[in-house]
Design an enzyme around this catalytic site. Structure first.
Site, PDB file in Angstrom:
ATOM      1  CG  HIS A   1      33.228  38.645  44.938  1.00  0.00           C
ATOM      2  ND1 HIS A   1      34.047  37.552  44.900  1.00  0.00           N
ATOM      3  CD2 HIS A   1      34.006  39.709  44.595  1.00  0.00           C
ATOM      4  CE1 HIS A   1      35.273  37.928  44.556  1.00  0.00           C
ATOM      5  NE2 HIS A   1      35.271  39.239  44.353  1.00  0.00           N
TER       6      HIS A   1
ATOM      7  CB  THR B   1      36.122  50.104  36.461  1.00  0.00           C
ATOM      8  OG1 THR B   1      35.566  50.650  37.650  1.00  0.00           O
ATOM      9  CG2 THR B   1      35.056  49.399  35.669  1.00  0.00           C
TER      10      THR B   1
ATOM     11  CB  VAL C   1      37.538  67.470  39.505  1.00  0.00           C
ATOM     12  CG1 VAL C   1      37.162  68.455  40.599  1.00  0.00           C
ATOM     13  CG2 VAL C   1      36.320  67.091  38.665  1.00  0.00           C
TER      14      VAL C   1
ATOM     15  NE  ARG D   1      42.584  44.082  46.590  1.00  0.00           N
ATOM     16  CZ  ARG D   1      43.766  43.582  46.221  1.00  0.00           C
ATOM     17  NH1 ARG D   1      44.845  44.352  46.186  1.00  0.00           N
ATOM     18  NH2 ARG D   1      43.878  42.307  45.890  1.00  0.00           N
TER      19      ARG D   1
ATOM     20  CE  LYS E   1      39.364  39.201  52.310  1.00  0.00           C
ATOM     21  NZ  LYS E   1      38.225  39.893  51.767  1.00  0.00           N
TER      22      LYS E   1
ATOM     23  CB  SER F   1      37.482  43.643  46.285  1.00  0.00           C
ATOM     24  OG  SER F   1      36.860  42.546  45.709  1.00  0.00           O
TER      25      SER F   1
ATOM     26  CB  CYS G   1      49.063  37.520  18.651  1.00  0.00           C
ATOM     27  SG  CYS G   1      48.028  38.808  17.956  1.00  0.00           S
TER      28      CYS G   1
END
Ligand code: FAD
Length: 477
Positions: free
Chosen positions: A49, A41, A172, A309, A249, A336, A434
């Site tokens: 999108h 994230t 976990v 991804r 893509k 995505s 910076c």
């Protein structure tokens, strides 16, 4: 014992916590890292999108279109930077023109509103600085850009305000089930619950197999980026995508909500959560971007980074109850457009839980969040704020104009920062040209004071990322 435990605090886990926190139930979120939004994230293009890309009938299409429609209002409520800039898929050849026609039809089938096929002149009116040889484009007016980590942080902050227990630094390790009750063992503690929501991103298959049969595999696919200074950001008005082909893509050239330009990503299958950037991939991205815009000045690059991804072997999102473990729900394979879809995915979790029992809405719950961004205020508002609290009159980050007051505010927020980068994700301090060269030290010292820690305990980001080892000379720090 909790009613529901959510594993993973990315956009999917945080949105699930946000929506479920409006119901009468006890909820905990378990997260490996010392902050929310510290997995995929925080490392993506930041695009909301429109929804013309996923195959009609897929879960990706359903949640993408719904998430895109929810995004604007939700970000307004949560004071999350969001900009409805629109997107173009630019066609350079006859074949590209056929492809964008197909994407147009697909978008219509998916229920995307305000989609248009444009000729070269119309395309250039929207985005003047494009490489030569443009034949036309697909314009999606609903496409938007968002601050991805702020989105997840805001959702999680409101969830915590509504009573959700956020357990950071809790990875976990094992899950068992006896008489309908799950016991989850982390590196820190044991937790019990009746329902599990698995939103563990790249590790969602591993988490599922702690108790269930193998039902899917997550394939990590890395994407790398250039983040360019605001000088370059001025060149790009909308999200610019290349026409997808057999070669892939293509790479995107997009504005960010903070005014920068972001270029990337590529797509490379990797063995593990390897977030390294490579000279090879960056060279490829640079070359590919010339097809869209040949005037990008890469000397104004201020940062490179990579994200992973969580692509599923089913080629679609996996949003279902586990076939082998009752009351265990997988929100997995959220590659995505998962940032866009995330808010809609979390919204529907209550529908599944309420097929099992009847959780009712609370009488009172919080839906919104307020956030002071000093640089966005009028002169009069700034003066008023400084008169109340002089810390707003002291600029810490000169590039992004972030005040000491805003940095101090985030320590009294529902999820106080534990690292320099956590301050950056909440305030933008250190995000400018910076890259914290000037403000990093000041932020580190505020962190030391507010967390009451020694200088050699200050973290840059994740657990173990200490930045100061020994004193070079005696004096005040
Ligand atoms: C290069 C790239 C570009 C992208 N661009 C876009 C875009 O422009 N628009 C868009 O819509 N989407 C985009 N995406 C997709 C989007 O970023 C993801 O779909 C989304 O962030 C996934 O969210 P998540 O909550 O499922 O996963 P994550 O954000 O990875 O969250 C999962 C969390 O689970 C935690 N976790 C894992 N295992 C455990 C465990 N055992 N115990 C406790 N916690 C655990 C992790 O620490 C992590 O915080 C992009 C992705 C990439 C990589």
């Amino acid at each position: 014992m909790y009613d529901v435990i959510i594993i993973g605090a990315g956009i999917v886990g945080c949105s699930t916590a946000y929506w479920l926190s409006q119901y009468e139930m006890s909820i905990a979120v378990l997260e490996t890292h010392n902050d929310v939004a510290n997995g995929t994230t925080k490392a993506n293009t930041g695009c909301m999108h429109a929804g013309y890309d996923p195959q009609p009938g897929s879960l990706m299409a359903k949640y993408n279109v719904e998430g895109s429609a929810m995004g604007k209002q939700l970000c307004e409520k949560l004071a999350v930077p969001y900009e409805n800039c629109g997107s173009l898929v630019v066609a350079h050849t006859k074949e590209d023109m056929k492809t964008i026609e197909e994407l147009y039809q697909r978008g219509k089938q998916n229920g995307v509103k305000e989609l248009y096929l444009l000729d070269e002149k119309q395309t250039r009116e929207l985005q003047p600085r494009l490489s030569g040889n443009v034949k036309g484009s697909l314009y999606a007016k609903t496409g938007a850009i968002v601050d991805p980590w702020q989105f997840a942080i805001a959702l999680a902050e409101v969830a915590v305000e509504n009573g959700v227990a956020l357990k950071l630094n809790n990875e976990v390790k094992a899950i068992t089930k006896k008489e309908g009750i799950f016991t989850i063992t982390t590196n820190k503690d044991k937790y019990q619950c009746r329902y599990i929501i698995n939103a563990a991103g790249v590790y969602s298959d591993v988490v599922h197999e702690m108790i269930g049969e193998k039902e899917f595999t997550i394939i990590p696919v890395r994407g790398q980026y250039f983040l360019l200074d605001k000088n370059e950001g001025e060149k790009v008005q909308l999200m610019l995508f290349q026409s997808p082909s057999q070669k892939g893509k293509g790479v995107a050239v997009c504005p960010t909500v903070h005014g920068n330009m972001i270029v990337g990503p590529d797509a490379e299958t990797v063995e593990s959560e390897d977030l390294a950037t490579t000279a090879e991939a960056l060279k490829y991205i640079k070359e590919q971007s010339k097809l869209t815009m040949d005037c990008i000045n890469y000397r104004d690059n201020i940062r490179n980074f990579a994200g992973i991804r969580a692509r599923s072997d089913r080629g679609d999102f996996i949003i279902e109850e586990s076939k082998s473990v009752k009351n265990f729900y997988n929100l997995a394979g959220i590659a995505s457009p998962g940032l866009t879809a995330g808010c809609a995915i979390g919204y529907h979790v209550i529908d599944w839980l309420n097929t099992k029992e009847n959780f009712v809405k609370k009488q009172n719950y919080q839906e919104t969040r307020r956030k002071i961004r000093f640089k966005e205020l009028s002169f009069a508002e700034k003066n008023e704020l400084i008169a109340k609290n002089p810390a707003y009159g002291r600029i810490v980050c000169r590039c992004e104009h972030v005040t000491e007051g805003e940095i101090l505010d985030c320590f009294s927020s529902p999820i106080p920062p534990q690292s320099i980068d956590a301050v950056k994700r909440r305030t933008n301090a250190g995000m400018g040209r910076c890259q914290s060269g000037f403000c990093g030290e000041r932020v580190a010292m505020i962190l030391k004071e507010k967390l009451n820690i020694e200088f050699n305990e200050i973290l840059l980001d994740k657990e173990g990322s200490k930045i100061l080892m020994n004193k070079a000379k005696e004096g005040d720090y």
